[in-house]
Design an enzyme around this catalytic site. Structure first.
Site, PDB file in Angstrom:
ATOM      1  CE  LYS A 104      -3.831  -2.314   2.516  1.00 10.59           C
ATOM      2  NZ  LYS A 104      -4.742  -2.531   3.593  1.00 10.59           N
ATOM      3  CE1 TYR A 155      -9.368  -3.519   0.552  1.00 13.15           C
ATOM      4  CE2 TYR A 155      -9.144  -1.298   0.040  1.00 13.15           C
ATOM      5  CZ  TYR A 155      -8.509  -2.366   0.456  1.00 13.15           C
ATOM      6  OH  TYR A 155      -7.119  -2.532   0.968  1.00 13.15           O
ATOM      7  CG  ASN A 176      -3.573  -2.442   7.016  1.00 14.98           C
ATOM      8  OD1 ASN A 176      -3.361  -1.916   5.913  1.00 14.98           O
ATOM      9  ND2 ASN A 176      -4.596  -3.268   7.414  1.00 14.98           N
ATOM     10  CG  HIS A 230      -4.896  -6.226  -0.575  1.00 17.61           C
ATOM     11  ND1 HIS A 230      -6.034  -6.349   0.338  1.00 17.61           N
ATOM     12  CD2 HIS A 230      -5.124  -7.509  -1.408  1.00 17.61           C
ATOM     13  CE1 HIS A 230      -6.778  -7.241  -0.268  1.00 17.61           C
ATOM     14  NE2 HIS A 230      -6.401  -7.712  -1.457  1.00 17.61           N
ATOM     15  CD  GLU A 254      -8.559  -9.140  -3.534  1.00 17.69           C
ATOM     16  OE1 GLU A 254      -7.482  -9.406  -3.547  1.00 17.69           O
ATOM     17  OE2 GLU A 254      -9.431  -9.084  -2.356  1.00 17.69           O
TER      18      GLU A 254
END
Ligand code: IDP
Ligand code: MG
Length: 164
Positions: free
Chosen positions: A16, A56, A119, A122, A133
């Protein structure tokens, strides 16, 4: 010796924006290579809100969704497809709990992050989710179906049990 081909599982891993900005891409990739997984796709991109809303889709109604969009579009990300036995489940273990405060030391989130809103990485959460995905983020021709150049069992000894 003959080589038995099995269909291999694939998963989507993304570093990310915070991970890219903190120069963690190499260390994160190293963990997957070291574990024995095979990199079959990788690219860096500035993600659109449209793509993220599909990625998402289950989170669109969550209160944190606007801040998640802001976070994920705050800079480029590095998105990858990794292949190997049980890669979806094993990567989730390697990545650690969604909330870094709960993530075990030794996991990516447990070693590199402290807050759920930053965080670092992914990882797809199921085989079906990974397929969805991968199709969303990659064109077919962007995925490389490569193998050990010398064929047979050369090189597969470390990475595979497929030689017999
Ligand atoms: P996962 O990334 O471990 O699969 P998900 O529940 O799918 O976790 O959530 C996707 C992402 O949304 C998380 O990785 C995190 O970046 C963000 N997120 C999830 N829950 C929260 C929250 O409570 N506050 C802020 N961000 C959250
Ligand atoms: Mg998830």
């Amino acid at each position: 010796m003959s080589e038995i081909k099995h269909p291999q599982e694939r998963t989507l891993i993304a570093v990310k924006p915070d991970g890219v900005q903190r120069r963690l891409v190499g260390q994160i990739m190293q963990r997957f290579e070291q574990r024995g997984f095979k990199l079959v796709g990788m690219k860096m991109l500035q993600v659109s809100e449209e793509l993220l809303s599909q990625h998402y889709q289950e989170l669109r109604r969550k209160p944190f969704y606007p801040s998640l969009l802001h976070y994920m579009t705050s800079g480029p990300i590095v998105v990858m497809v990794w292949e190997g036995h049980n890669v979806v489940r094993t990567s989730r273990i390697m990545v650690g709990d969604t909330n870094p405060a709960e993530a075990q030391a030794g996991t990516v989130r447990g070693d590199f992050s402290i807050h759920i809103s930053r965080n670092v990485v992914h990882a797809s959460d199921s085989v079906e989710g990974a397929q969805r995905e991968i199709q969303l983020w990659f064109h077919r021709k962007e995925l490389m179906d490569w193998d050990f150049a010398l064929g047979g069992c050369v090189g597969t000894i470390l990475y595979s049990w497929l030689c017999s």
